[in-house]
Design a protein around this motif. Structure first.
Motif, short mmCIF file in Angstrom:
data_model
loop_
_atom_site.label_atom_id
_atom_site.label_comp_id
_atom_site.label_asym_id
_atom_site.label_seq_id
_atom_site.Cartn_x
_atom_site.Cartn_y
_atom_site.Cartn_z
N ALA A 115 -7.93 -69.74 -13.07
CA ALA A 115 -7.34 -68.48 -13.52
C ALA A 115 -8.43 -67.45 -13.81
O ALA A 115 -8.29 -66.27 -13.46
N ALA A 116 -9.52 -67.89 -14.43
CA ALA A 116 -10.62 -66.97 -14.74
C ALA A 116 -11.26 -66.43 -13.47
O ALA A 116 -11.62 -65.25 -13.40
N THR A 117 -11.40 -67.26 -12.44
CA THR A 117 -12.01 -66.78 -11.20
C THR A 117 -11.08 -65.80 -10.48
O THR A 117 -11.55 -64.84 -9.87
N THR A 118 -9.78 -66.03 -10.58
CA THR A 118 -8.82 -65.10 -9.99
C THR A 118 -8.89 -63.76 -10.70
O THR A 118 -8.85 -62.70 -10.06
N LYS A 119 -9.01 -63.78 -12.03
CA LYS A 119 -9.15 -62.54 -12.81
C LYS A 119 -10.45 -61.82 -12.45
O LYS A 119 -10.50 -60.59 -12.39
N LEU A 120 -11.52 -62.60 -12.21
CA LEU A 120 -12.79 -61.99 -11.81
C LEU A 120 -12.62 -61.26 -10.48
O LEU A 120 -13.09 -60.12 -10.33
N ALA A 121 -11.95 -61.88 -9.53
CA ALA A 121 -11.73 -61.23 -8.23
C ALA A 121 -10.89 -59.96 -8.40
O ALA A 121 -11.18 -58.93 -7.77
N SER A 122 -9.89 -60.02 -9.26
CA SER A 122 -9.06 -58.83 -9.51
C SER A 122 -9.87 -57.72 -10.17
O SER A 122 -9.74 -56.55 -9.81
N ALA A 123 -10.71 -58.09 -11.14
CA ALA A 123 -11.55 -57.10 -11.81
C ALA A 123 -12.54 -56.48 -10.82
O ALA A 123 -12.77 -55.26 -10.84
N ALA A 124 -13.11 -57.30 -9.97
CA ALA A 124 -14.07 -56.79 -8.98
C ALA A 124 -13.41 -55.78 -8.06
O ALA A 124 -14.01 -54.76 -7.71
N ALA A 125 -12.17 -56.03 -7.69
CA ALA A 125 -11.46 -55.13 -6.78
C ALA A 125 -11.29 -53.74 -7.37
O ALA A 125 -11.19 -52.76 -6.62
N THR A 126 -11.28 -53.63 -8.68
CA THR A 126 -11.12 -52.32 -9.32
C THR A 126 -12.40 -51.49 -9.26
O THR A 126 -12.36 -50.28 -9.42
N GLY A 127 -13.54 -52.18 -9.13
CA GLY A 127 -14.81 -51.48 -9.14
C GLY A 127 -15.32 -51.15 -10.53
O GLY A 127 -16.37 -50.55 -10.70
N ASP A 128 -14.59 -51.56 -11.56
CA ASP A 128 -14.95 -51.29 -12.95
C ASP A 128 -15.98 -52.32 -13.42
O ASP A 128 -15.65 -53.48 -13.67
#
Length: 153
Positions: A115-128
């Motif tokens: 779950a944490a790695t999925t959240k990391l990928a989602s956060a990365a996609a935002t560019g933030d």
């Protein structure tokens, strides 16, 4: 949202493949494959860390985060089959015997890590960058949770 759905679909498909592959893979190969997966995730964690500490390259971070999430959610648990709790042939394992005796706890830790790695990928996609920094820290905490209990140095 589409990336999350794609990652989930990839994870389910990869888990199905991994379960079949582990049933066919010798213990020595299972150890080799899981070591390769963790090494590749570690390398990608290093790439993200370098970006967070230096010049931030959104595309590099996205690629690295997606690689980590893809591997983490690929069904690597299937590579902890019978006979992989000890060194086999030329393949050394750092998994402690306690890992194989506490599969329910290991499953919980693995689920949290995925779950944490999925959240990391989602956060990365935002560019933030700040969101990536926070999600990166959570992945690191999840790595440590397993290493502290179930990995020999």
């Amino acid at each position: 949202m589409k990336k999350s759905i794609a990652l989930a679909a990839f994870g389910i498909a990869a888990f199905s493949f991994a379960a079949t592959a582990s049933a066919q893979a010798k213990p020595e190969d299972q150890i080799k494959y899981r070591k390769a997966g963790y090494s590749f995730m570690s390398w990608n964690m290093g790439k993200i860390k370098s970006n967070l500490e230096g010049t931030y390259n959104k595309d590099q971070v996205i690629a690295a985060a997606n690689a980590i999430a893809g591997i983490a959610n690929s069904g690597m648990g299937a590579l902890y089959g019978p006979g992989t709790e000890k060194d086999v042939g030329d393949q050394k394992t750092r998994a402690k015997p306690e890992l194989f005796q506490n599969m329910q706890e290991v499953g919980r830790i693995a689920t949290d890590f995925n779950a944490a790695t999925t959240k990391l990928a989602s956060a990365a996609a935002t560019g933030d960058k700040a969101a990536v920094q926070a999600a990166f820290g959570e992945v690191g905490k999840n790595c440590k949770a397993c290493h502290d209990k179930f990995r020999a140095d």
